[in-house]
Motif scaffolding. Structure first.
Motif, PDB file in Angstrom:
ATOM      1  N   LEU A   1      94.555 -32.941   5.608  1.00 12.13           N
ATOM      2  CA  LEU A   1      94.690 -33.820   4.444  1.00 12.13           C
ATOM      3  C   LEU A   1      93.365 -34.086   3.733  1.00 12.13           C
ATOM      4  N   ASN A   2      92.276 -33.545   4.328  1.00 12.56           N
ATOM      5  CA  ASN A   2      90.926 -33.750   3.760  1.00 12.56           C
ATOM      6  C   ASN A   2      90.631 -35.241   3.574  1.00 12.56           C
ATOM      7  N   TYR A   3      90.937 -35.995   4.625  1.00 10.26           N
ATOM      8  CA  TYR A   3      90.728 -37.448   4.562  1.00 10.26           C
ATOM      9  C   TYR A   3      89.243 -37.793   4.716  1.00 10.26           C
ATOM     10  N   LYS A   4      88.765 -38.667   3.841  1.00  9.15           N
ATOM     11  CA  LYS A   4      87.391 -39.160   3.899  1.00  9.15           C
ATOM     12  C   LYS A   4      87.427 -40.654   4.177  1.00  9.15           C
ATOM     13  N   PRO A   5      86.800 -41.110   5.253  1.00  9.80           N
ATOM     14  CA  PRO A   5      86.800 -42.554   5.552  1.00  9.80           C
ATOM     15  C   PRO A   5      86.152 -43.352   4.432  1.00  9.80           C
ATOM     16  N   ASN A   6      86.626 -44.544   4.205  1.00  5.62           N
ATOM     17  CA  ASN A   6      86.079 -45.459   3.210  1.00  5.62           C
ATOM     18  C   ASN A   6      84.833 -46.112   3.789  1.00  5.62           C
ATOM     19  N   LEU A   7      83.679 -45.617   3.352  1.00  7.13           N
ATOM     20  CA  LEU A   7      82.418 -46.112   3.914  1.00  7.13           C
ATOM     21  C   LEU A   7      82.180 -47.568   3.560  1.00  7.13           C
ATOM     22  N   LEU A   8      82.608 -47.972   2.357  1.00  5.63           N
ATOM     23  CA  LEU A   8      82.405 -49.370   1.975  1.00  5.63           C
ATOM     24  C   LEU A   8      83.250 -50.279   2.876  1.00  5.63           C
ATOM     25  N   ALA A   9      84.471 -49.850   3.161  1.00  4.25           N
ATOM     26  CA  ALA A   9      85.316 -50.660   4.042  1.00  4.25           C
ATOM     27  C   ALA A   9      84.692 -50.775   5.424  1.00  4.25           C
ATOM     28  N   LYS A  10      84.109 -49.680   5.921  1.00  2.00           N
ATOM     29  CA  LYS A  10      83.443 -49.731   7.212  1.00  2.00           C
ATOM     30  C   LYS A  10      82.273 -50.696   7.167  1.00  2.00           C
ATOM     31  N   SER A  11      81.546 -50.691   6.063  1.00  2.39           N
ATOM     32  CA  SER A  11      80.416 -51.605   5.917  1.00  2.39           C
ATOM     33  C   SER A  11      80.893 -53.055   5.944  1.00  2.39           C
ATOM     34  N   LEU A  12      82.017 -53.303   5.250  1.00  2.00           N
ATOM     35  CA  LEU A  12      82.535 -54.660   5.198  1.00  2.00           C
ATOM     36  C   LEU A  12      82.953 -55.139   6.584  1.00  2.00           C
ATOM     37  N   SER A  13      83.546 -54.243   7.371  1.00  2.00           N
ATOM     38  CA  SER A  13      84.007 -54.646   8.690  1.00  2.00           C
ATOM     39  C   SER A  13      82.848 -54.826   9.663  1.00  2.00           C
ATOM     40  N   LYS A  14      81.828 -53.993   9.521  1.00  2.00           N
ATOM     41  CA  LYS A  14      80.695 -54.056  10.436  1.00  2.00           C
ATOM     42  C   LYS A  14      79.597 -55.008   9.970  1.00  2.00           C
ATOM     43  N   ARG A  15      79.672 -55.436   8.689  1.00  2.00           N
ATOM     44  CA  ARG A  15      78.625 -56.263   8.079  1.00  2.00           C
ATOM     45  C   ARG A  15      77.278 -55.542   8.084  1.00  2.00           C
ATOM     46  N   THR A  16      77.334 -54.218   8.029  1.00  2.00           N
ATOM     47  CA  THR A  16      76.115 -53.422   7.930  1.00  2.00           C
ATOM     48  C   THR A  16      76.490 -52.063   7.371  1.00  2.00           C
ATOM     49  N   SER A  17      75.498 -51.241   7.047  1.00  2.00           N
ATOM     50  CA  SER A  17      75.778 -49.928   6.482  1.00  2.00           C
ATOM     51  C   SER A  17      74.589 -49.015   6.711  1.00  2.00           C
ATOM     52  N   ASP A  18      74.748 -47.759   6.264  1.00  2.00           N
ATOM     53  CA  ASP A  18      73.625 -46.823   6.326  1.00  2.00           C
ATOM     54  C   ASP A  18      72.896 -46.791   4.987  1.00  2.00           C
ATOM     55  N   LEU A  19      73.078 -47.842   4.186  1.00  2.00           N
ATOM     56  CA  LEU A  19      72.455 -47.902   2.863  1.00  2.00           C
ATOM     57  C   LEU A  19      71.116 -48.624   2.910  1.00  2.00           C
ATOM     58  N   ILE A  20      70.155 -48.081   2.179  1.00  2.00           N
ATOM     59  CA  ILE A  20      68.887 -48.756   1.918  1.00  2.00           C
ATOM     60  C   ILE A  20      68.834 -49.043   0.426  1.00  2.00           C
ATOM     61  N   GLY A  21      68.702 -50.299   0.066  1.00  2.00           N
ATOM     62  CA  GLY A  21      68.554 -50.665  -1.333  1.00  2.00           C
ATOM     63  C   GLY A  21      67.179 -50.283  -1.842  1.00  2.00           C
ATOM     64  N   LEU A  22      67.130 -49.692  -3.024  1.00  2.00           N
ATOM     65  CA  LEU A  22      65.854 -49.315  -3.640  1.00  2.00           C
ATOM     66  C   LEU A  22      65.831 -49.855  -5.057  1.00  2.00           C
ATOM     67  N   LEU A  23      64.975 -50.838  -5.295  1.00  2.15           N
ATOM     68  CA  LEU A  23      64.864 -51.457  -6.617  1.00  2.15           C
ATOM     69  C   LEU A  23      63.617 -50.933  -7.315  1.00  2.15           C
ATOM     70  N   VAL A  24      63.814 -50.282  -8.471  1.00  3.51           N
ATOM     71  CA  VAL A  24      62.692 -49.757  -9.251  1.00  3.51           C
ATOM     72  C   VAL A  24      62.692 -50.400 -10.634  1.00  3.51           C
ATOM     73  N   PRO A  25      61.538 -50.436 -11.301  1.00  3.20           N
ATOM     74  CA  PRO A  25      61.449 -51.131 -12.585  1.00  3.20           C
ATOM     75  C   PRO A  25      61.996 -50.348 -13.766  1.00  3.20           C
ATOM     76  N   THR A  26      61.972 -49.026 -13.684  1.00  2.00           N
ATOM     77  CA  THR A  26      62.416 -48.198 -14.810  1.00  2.00           C
ATOM     78  C   THR A  26      62.580 -46.765 -14.334  1.00  2.00           C
TER      79      THR A  26
END
Length: 332
Positions: free
Chosen positions: A43-68
């Motif tokens: 079925l080519n199922y891809k897990p919902n990474l955001l949902a996993k983040s919400l359940s675990k209260r963490t993720s593999d994301l690093i926020g990167l804030l740049v000025p421009t």
């Protein structure tokens, strides 16, 4: 779009069982695991990474804030940070603030909402309270260079005074320049004042008298072009330019070309940043290398250390820039 419920129905198991198999948790027979994995593949199922983040209260994301992203330096820096993060199994949540406080606030809140594991901050419009807010929510932070305030959190800075000193000293001592225009960034930005301080130090210790002028741009190619064009049109003479970044230096080169000023014979130019396009313009641009790759690796490695050790102590890193001499300041 295929959902976890579709997988469970096709495999004849519960949603909870599929979830446990995907996350390698809980008991399931080898036959059940094999059947679920076959259905996921079919079925080519891809897990919902955001949902996993919400359940675990963490993720593999690093926020990167740049000025421009208009200044070529920052997309190149983003690429270096992304490469370093991907190598460690992390993805980048990119936030472009356009140097606006309202966008900074929006993206800081978004980092919290997306449960990023850490944040790399490069912005004039972030303050100590912002960093404290992220840290209080378990998001470890590291700033890059642009913070206009002292703080107790991890940071990577570049010795811009030294970099600008190297640029000016090269023109004064290696090329004998004695009438230099300093093309500055905005007055209220720390990196601008640091670079001007390094430039001024080189002038003060010059082996011969040096006349100087300062004009202010906004780090864009357009501002470098217009400011130097106005300077030329005013009738003032000069034999060299130290620019606070490469983008403005490229603009200055266009202005000089427009007035048929030969470089480096009549005017020598040094930029700052070492963006890739500096090697492909005419003349190729002498510049100060901020070591983007090293910044990216240090920022990511330090942040991951803090993510993995919630009680880890913050560290500050200060990098020494290098001067790269190319044709725009070449001597015979």
């Amino acid at each position: 779009m295929t959902t976890i419920r579709d997988v469970a129905r096709e495999a004849g198991v519960s949603v909870a069982t599929v979830s446990r198999i995907i996350n390698n948790k809980g008991e399931a027979s080898p036959e059940t695991i094999a059947r679920v994995e076959q259905v996921i593949k079919r079925l080519n199922y891809k897990p919902n990474l955001l949902a996993k983040s919400l359940s675990k209260r963490t993720s593999d994301l690093i926020g990167l804030l740049v000025p421009t992203l208009n200044n070529p330096f920052f997309p190149e820096l983003v690429k270096e940070i992304e490469t370093a993060a991907n190598a460690e199994g992390y993805n980048i949540f990119l936030c472009n603030s356009d140097d606006q406080r309202s966008k900074v606030k929006y993206y800081l809140d978004s980092m919290v909402d997306h449960y990023v594991s850490g944040a790399i901050i490069n912005s004039l419009h972030v303050n100590a309270d912002d960093l404290a807010m992220l840290e209080a929510r378990g998001i470890r932070t590291i700033t890059i260079d642009r913070a206009n305030f002292e703080h107790a959190y991890s940071a990577v800075t570049v010795d811009h005074q030294l970099g600008a000193w190297k640029a000016a000293n090269h023109l004064i001592c290696d090329s004998g320049c004695s009438n230099i225009v300093f093309l500055s960034g905005p007055k209220d930005e720390k990196s601008s004042s640091d670079r001007f301080a390094g430039f001024r130090k080189a002038v003060e210790h010059a082996p011969h008298p040096v006349n100087t002028s300062i004009v202010y741009g906004d780090f864009s190619m357009e501002s470098g072009y217009h400011e130097i064009k106005r300077y030329i049109e005013s009738g003032k003479t000069f034999d060299s330019i130290v620019s606070s970044n490469d983008a403005m230096a490229i603009g200055a080169i266009h202005a000089c070309n427009e007035f048929h000023i030969r470089m480096p014979e009549q005017v020598k130019i040094v930029g700052y940043d070492n963006i890739s396009s500096g090697s492909f313009i005419t003349p190729t641009l002498t510049t100060v290398d901020q070591k983007k790759s090293e910044i990216g690796k240090i920022a990511v490695q330090e942040l991951i250390r803090l993510i993995q050790d919630k009680n880890g102590q913050s560290k500050q890193y200060n990098l020494e820039p290098d001067l790269i001499i190319r044709n725009s300041s070449a001597t015979k």
